[in-house]
Motif scaffolding. Structure first.
Motif, PDB file in Angstrom:
ATOM      1  N   THR A 115      -6.883  -9.959 -15.480  1.00 49.10           N
ATOM      2  CA  THR A 115      -6.457 -10.873 -14.410  1.00 49.10           C
ATOM      3  C   THR A 115      -7.644 -11.654 -13.933  1.00 49.10           C
ATOM      4  OG1 THR A 115      -4.924  -9.115 -13.808  1.00 49.10           O
ATOM      5  CG2 THR A 115      -5.524 -10.778 -11.968  1.00 49.10           C
ATOM      6  N   PRO A 116      -7.600 -12.879 -13.346  1.00 54.73           N
ATOM      7  CA  PRO A 116      -8.683 -13.585 -12.865  1.00 54.73           C
ATOM      8  C   PRO A 116      -9.134 -12.898 -11.592  1.00 54.73           C
ATOM      9  CG  PRO A 116      -7.083 -15.150 -13.356  1.00 54.73           C
ATOM     10  CD  PRO A 116      -6.733 -13.858 -13.521  1.00 54.73           C
ATOM     11  N   ILE A 117     -10.369 -12.377 -11.233  1.00 55.71           N
ATOM     12  CA  ILE A 117     -10.953 -11.428 -10.460  1.00 55.71           C
ATOM     13  C   ILE A 117     -12.096 -12.056  -9.646  1.00 55.71           C
ATOM     14  CG2 ILE A 117     -11.960  -9.121  -9.785  1.00 55.71           C
ATOM     15  CD1 ILE A 117     -10.685  -8.389 -12.480  1.00 55.71           C
ATOM     16  N   VAL A 118     -12.145 -12.075  -8.030  1.00 51.81           N
ATOM     17  CA  VAL A 118     -13.196 -12.341  -7.335  1.00 51.81           C
ATOM     18  C   VAL A 118     -13.714 -10.905  -6.626  1.00 51.81           C
ATOM     19  CG1 VAL A 118     -14.054 -13.176  -5.298  1.00 51.81           C
ATOM     20  CG2 VAL A 118     -12.427 -14.584  -6.654  1.00 51.81           C
ATOM     21  N   GLY A 119     -15.024 -10.487  -7.168  1.00 51.23           N
ATOM     22  CA  GLY A 119     -15.533  -8.863  -6.909  1.00 51.23           C
ATOM     23  C   GLY A 119     -16.223  -9.168  -5.636  1.00 51.23           C
ATOM     24  N   LEU A 120     -16.219  -8.379  -4.514  1.00 53.79           N
ATOM     25  CA  LEU A 120     -17.149  -8.374  -3.487  1.00 53.79           C
ATOM     26  C   LEU A 120     -17.974  -7.213  -3.509  1.00 53.79           C
ATOM     27  CD1 LEU A 120     -14.432  -9.474  -0.926  1.00 53.79           C
ATOM     28  CD2 LEU A 120     -15.895 -10.920  -2.568  1.00 53.79           C
ATOM     29  N   PHE A 121     -19.424  -7.391  -3.507  1.00 56.57           N
ATOM     30  CA  PHE A 121     -20.280  -6.237  -3.559  1.00 56.57           C
ATOM     31  C   PHE A 121     -21.356  -6.516  -2.411  1.00 56.57           C
ATOM     32  CE2 PHE A 121     -18.819  -7.109  -7.927  1.00 56.57           C
ATOM     33  CZ  PHE A 121     -18.894  -5.956  -8.450  1.00 56.57           C
ATOM     34  N   PHE A 122     -21.271  -5.316  -1.669  1.00 57.33           N
ATOM     35  CA  PHE A 122     -21.826  -5.265  -0.466  1.00 57.33           C
ATOM     36  C   PHE A 122     -22.709  -3.986  -0.330  1.00 57.33           C
ATOM     37  CE2 PHE A 122     -17.696  -6.987   0.819  1.00 57.33           C
ATOM     38  CZ  PHE A 122     -18.087  -8.385   0.539  1.00 57.33           C
ATOM     39  N   ALA A 135       0.818  -1.195  -0.141  1.00 59.65           N
ATOM     40  CA  ALA A 135      -0.010  -0.030  -0.116  1.00 59.65           C
ATOM     41  C   ALA A 135       0.944   1.340  -0.018  1.00 59.65           C
ATOM     42  CB  ALA A 135      -0.883  -0.087   1.305  1.00 59.65           C
ATOM     43  N   GLY A 136       0.719   2.197  -0.924  1.00 57.92           N
ATOM     44  CA  GLY A 136       1.253   3.550  -1.076  1.00 57.92           C
ATOM     45  C   GLY A 136       2.642   3.448  -1.663  1.00 57.92           C
ATOM     46  N   LYS A 137       2.976   2.139  -2.239  1.00 60.38           N
ATOM     47  CA  LYS A 137       4.350   1.837  -3.069  1.00 60.38           C
ATOM     48  C   LYS A 137       4.138   1.742  -4.517  1.00 60.38           C
ATOM     49  CE  LYS A 137       6.604  -0.294   1.335  1.00 60.38           C
ATOM     50  NZ  LYS A 137       5.373   0.251   2.115  1.00 60.38           N
ATOM     51  N   LEU A 138       3.143   1.767  -5.042  1.00 61.62           N
ATOM     52  CA  LEU A 138       3.076   1.353  -6.354  1.00 61.62           C
ATOM     53  C   LEU A 138       2.114   2.630  -7.086  1.00 61.62           C
ATOM     54  CD1 LEU A 138       1.906  -2.243  -6.351  1.00 61.62           C
ATOM     55  CD2 LEU A 138       3.929  -1.135  -6.673  1.00 61.62           C
ATOM     56  N   SER A 139       2.557   3.184  -8.130  1.00 65.19           N
ATOM     57  CA  SER A 139       1.893   3.804  -8.960  1.00 65.19           C
ATOM     58  C   SER A 139       0.803   3.102  -9.761  1.00 65.19           C
ATOM     59  CB  SER A 139       2.790   4.701 -10.085  1.00 65.19           C
ATOM     60  OG  SER A 139       3.095   3.630 -11.119  1.00 65.19           O
ATOM     61  N   LEU A 140      -0.096   3.901 -10.312  1.00 58.90           N
ATOM     62  CA  LEU A 140      -1.235   3.133 -11.242  1.00 58.90           C
ATOM     63  C   LEU A 140      -0.749   2.269 -12.146  1.00 58.90           C
ATOM     64  CD1 LEU A 140      -4.370   3.449 -10.572  1.00 58.90           C
ATOM     65  CD2 LEU A 140      -4.511   4.964 -12.748  1.00 58.90           C
ATOM     66  N   ARG A 141       0.164   2.849 -12.974  1.00 58.66           N
ATOM     67  CA  ARG A 141       0.771   1.832 -13.905  1.00 58.66           C
ATOM     68  C   ARG A 141       1.478   0.768 -13.235  1.00 58.66           C
ATOM     69  NH1 ARG A 141       1.373   3.129 -18.992  1.00 58.66           N
ATOM     70  NH2 ARG A 141       0.816   5.096 -19.844  1.00 58.66           N
ATOM     71  N   GLU A 142       2.175   0.789 -12.202  1.00 56.93           N
ATOM     72  CA  GLU A 142       2.822  -0.315 -11.315  1.00 56.93           C
ATOM     73  C   GLU A 142       1.802  -1.365 -10.928  1.00 56.93           C
ATOM     74  OE1 GLU A 142       6.796   2.315 -10.278  1.00 56.93           O
ATOM     75  OE2 GLU A 142       5.263   2.064  -8.901  1.00 56.93           O
ATOM     76  N   LEU A 143       0.741  -0.665 -10.223  1.00 52.39           N
ATOM     77  CA  LEU A 143      -0.268  -1.599  -9.955  1.00 52.39           C
ATOM     78  C   LEU A 143      -0.904  -2.361 -11.202  1.00 52.39           C
ATOM     79  CD1 LEU A 143      -2.439  -2.322  -7.734  1.00 52.39           C
ATOM     80  CD2 LEU A 143      -3.651  -0.394  -8.343  1.00 52.39           C
ATOM     81  N   THR A 144      -0.931  -1.824 -12.295  1.00 54.11           N
ATOM     82  CA  THR A 144      -1.422  -2.596 -13.319  1.00 54.11           C
ATOM     83  C   THR A 144      -0.462  -3.667 -13.909  1.00 54.11           C
ATOM     84  OG1 THR A 144      -2.478  -0.520 -13.999  1.00 54.11           O
ATOM     85  CG2 THR A 144      -2.363  -2.295 -15.699  1.00 54.11           C
ATOM     86  N   ALA A 145       1.009  -3.377 -13.703  1.00 49.03           N
ATOM     87  CA  ALA A 145       1.985  -4.228 -14.058  1.00 49.03           C
ATOM     88  C   ALA A 145       1.953  -5.476 -12.925  1.00 49.03           C
ATOM     89  CB  ALA A 145       3.275  -3.732 -13.862  1.00 49.03           C
ATOM     90  N   LEU A 146       1.642  -4.990 -11.632  1.00 52.19           N
ATOM     91  CA  LEU A 146       1.441  -6.221 -10.518  1.00 52.19           C
ATOM     92  C   LEU A 146       0.129  -7.276 -10.925  1.00 52.19           C
ATOM     93  CD1 LEU A 146       2.078  -7.391  -7.771  1.00 52.19           C
ATOM     94  CD2 LEU A 146       0.375  -5.958  -6.848  1.00 52.19           C
ATOM     95  N   PHE A 147      -0.948  -6.458 -11.316  1.00 51.72           N
ATOM     96  CA  PHE A 147      -2.067  -7.246 -11.886  1.00 51.72           C
ATOM     97  C   PHE A 147      -1.804  -8.231 -12.991  1.00 51.72           C
ATOM     98  CE2 PHE A 147      -5.181  -3.845 -10.349  1.00 51.72           C
ATOM     99  CZ  PHE A 147      -5.130  -4.489  -9.101  1.00 51.72           C
ATOM    100  N   SER A 148      -1.014  -7.752 -13.964  1.00 48.00           N
ATOM    101  CA  SER A 148      -0.496  -8.695 -15.072  1.00 48.00           C
ATOM    102  C   SER A 148       0.157  -9.916 -14.820  1.00 48.00           C
ATOM    103  CB  SER A 148       0.284  -7.790 -16.059  1.00 48.00           C
ATOM    104  OG  SER A 148       1.600  -7.757 -15.607  1.00 48.00           O
ATOM    105  N   ILE A 149       0.810 -10.072 -13.665  1.00 45.21           N
ATOM    106  CA  ILE A 149       1.665 -11.202 -13.239  1.00 45.21           C
ATOM    107  C   ILE A 149       0.905 -11.884 -11.965  1.00 45.21           C
ATOM    108  CG2 ILE A 149       3.699 -10.333 -13.902  1.00 45.21           C
ATOM    109  CD1 ILE A 149       4.507  -9.673 -11.294  1.00 45.21           C
ATOM    110  N   ALA A 150      -0.214 -11.286 -11.676  1.00 40.98           N
ATOM    111  CA  ALA A 150      -1.187 -11.904 -10.429  1.00 40.98           C
ATOM    112  C   ALA A 150      -1.844 -13.291 -10.793  1.00 40.98           C
ATOM    113  CB  ALA A 150      -1.897 -10.957  -9.792  1.00 40.98           C
ATOM    114  N   SER A 151      -2.000 -14.138 -10.278  1.00 42.26           N
ATOM    115  CA  SER A 151      -2.862 -15.431 -10.341  1.00 42.26           C
ATOM    116  C   SER A 151      -4.191 -14.942 -10.345  1.00 42.26           C
ATOM    117  CB  SER A 151      -2.254 -16.554  -9.461  1.00 42.26           C
ATOM    118  OG  SER A 151      -1.040 -16.888  -9.702  1.00 42.26           O
ATOM    119  N   LEU A 152      -4.422 -14.014  -9.357  1.00 41.52           N
ATOM    120  CA  LEU A 152      -5.821 -13.699  -8.797  1.00 41.52           C
ATOM    121  C   LEU A 152      -5.802 -12.326  -8.136  1.00 41.52           C
ATOM    122  CD1 LEU A 152      -8.779 -14.725  -8.316  1.00 41.52           C
ATOM    123  CD2 LEU A 152      -7.986 -15.614  -5.898  1.00 41.52           C
TER     124      LEU A 152
END
Length: 423
Positions: A334-341, A300-317
């Protein structure tokens, strides 16, 4: 930063008065001018698209922008939004130019609004395309800028919209928001009030599949190596937008901690990464404290928006509350589990090839809609509403969805993966 609650209060109170006054003015001028419509479809040289709240909503609107480009290939598209959305516009590249409203202070907001209005007036923009469902600000700005025509969504409780919208679209809450945005472009292109051909039209436009730049990917990989992260990466986003009842939309923090431990117990080679903005760092660290496994890391607080997208690109979920990052992850499929409340996946589910959603089957959901201005529920201010629906969802409920996506893909959810690449 200019307080969002104050901004919404001004938009509601002052915006309603301004829009009513502008509607009366327009009715008077129409009586004097009596301009004739020959039934021909419009032709535009410059279009100002206005979308202000939520960078995730801009992602959701990206297919509509692609449709707009194809429908009016000779038009210049200007995107008008808050300065805080600059990064997502640079990633998506959905417009020829962008104009920004600065919300860092009330003075900056006022000054930048007048500057943007002057620029739009000077550019002689033909059409304002309002992609906000209930905010009044876009139509006020369009009138300040002297834009001759406006297209947006007509809601019956705001009768001035009938006058101010030259092209009133239909808001249909049985469709995904991506398609609701597309419907307005379809109406512009065809003039078909009954949307007879809309189903085929909407299937043509998908989220872009963006290309990750090497510098962002290398920065993320270096950060992971520094923290001894290898193997599968599962990302958890326990945050939600501060603009709209964030507590209602959050799953309890201790359950995210337990979820991380359960995931790692069943996937011994994986690591769990917690994400969040700099302003969310303290909360995310608190979530981290609920997990006992040492393979849980907070970025948290360590990634830019582009870097966050890069993280998603190598994430399994990605497991996430309904939020901007959920939609951002769709750009990398990216495979996603979305929580809606607080809201419904009918309107806002992530659109990717492998998606699971969790939403309590409660009569109270959706709590916030365009019909209540998204700021009240049962007559009460949104910030006073507790996350009771979220508390009805157990860790095992979410784990079932996690297991379904971590297993080898058996099938897709039918989403067309033939998406353009954005560099």
């Amino acid at each position: 930063m200019f307080n969002v609650s104050l901004m919404r209060w001004i938009d509601d109170r002052v915006g309603n008065l301004a829009c009513n006054a502008l509607a009366y003015k327009k009715r008077l001028l129409s009586l004097l001018e009596r301009s004739k419509n020959n039934g021909a479809l419009p032709s535009f040289k410059k279009i100002a698209v206005m979308k202000f709240f939520g960078f995730g909503s801009i992602v959701v609107a990206s297919p509509a922008l692609a449709a707009l480009r194809e429908s009016f290939p000779d038009a210049e598209i200007l995107f008008v939004t808050f300065k805080s959305n600059k990064d997502i516009l640079e990633i998506l590249r959905v417009a020829d130019r962008a104009l920004f409203i600065d919300t860092s202070s009330l003075q900056a907001f006022t000054t930048s609004t007048l500057q943007v209005a002057a620029t739009l007036r000077r550019e002689k923009v033909d059409l304002a395309l309002d992609l906000e469902f209930f905010a009044k600000f876009p139509l006020v700005l369009a009138n300040l800028a002297g834009i001759k025509q406006s297209a947006g969504y007509y809601l019956t409780q705001e009768h001035w919209r009938r006058t101010l919208l030259d092209i009133p679209g239909s808001y249909n809450h049985y469709f995904h928001t991506k398609d609701i945005f597309l419907s307005l472009v379809y109406l512009l292109r065809t003039g078909d009030l009954y949307y007879v051909g809309f189903d085929e039209f909407r299937k043509r436009y998908k989220y872009p599949q963006i290309e990750i730049r090497s510098q962002e990917l290398e920065r993320v990989q270096a950060l992971l190596r520094e923290n001894s992260v290898d193997g599968d990466i599962i990302v958890l986003n326990p945050n939600s937008s501060v603009d709209l009842a964030p507590e209602v939309r959050k799953w309890p923090e201790e359950r995210y901690g337990e979820l991380a431990d359960r995931i790692l117990a069943e996937n011994p080679d994986a690591h769990v990464i917690l994400i969040g903005a700099k302003s969310e760092e303290h909360y995310v660290n608190r979530v981290r404290s609920h997990a006992r496994n040492g393979r849980v890391l907070s970025l948290a607080g360590k990634l830019s928006l582009r870097e966050l997208t890069a993280l998603f690109s190598i994430a399994s979920l990605l497991v996430t509350n309904d939020s901007g990052p959920m939609h951002l992850a769709c750009l990398t499929d990216t495979p996603i589990v979305g929580l809606f409340f607080g809201d419904t996946p009918t309107l806002f589910a992530p659109v990717a090839s492998r998606v699971e959603v969790v939403a309590p089957s409660l009569y109270s959901i959706p709590m916030f809609t365009v019909y209540n201005g998204k700021d009240v529920f049962a007559g009460r201010p949104a910030e006073t509403i507790a996350n009771v629906p979220a508390q009805t969802v157990s860790v095992e409920d979410v784990m079932q969805k996690v297991r379904a996506l971590l297993e080898p893909a058996q099938h897709s959810n039918g989403v067309d993966e033939d998406r353009p690449t954005v560099h």
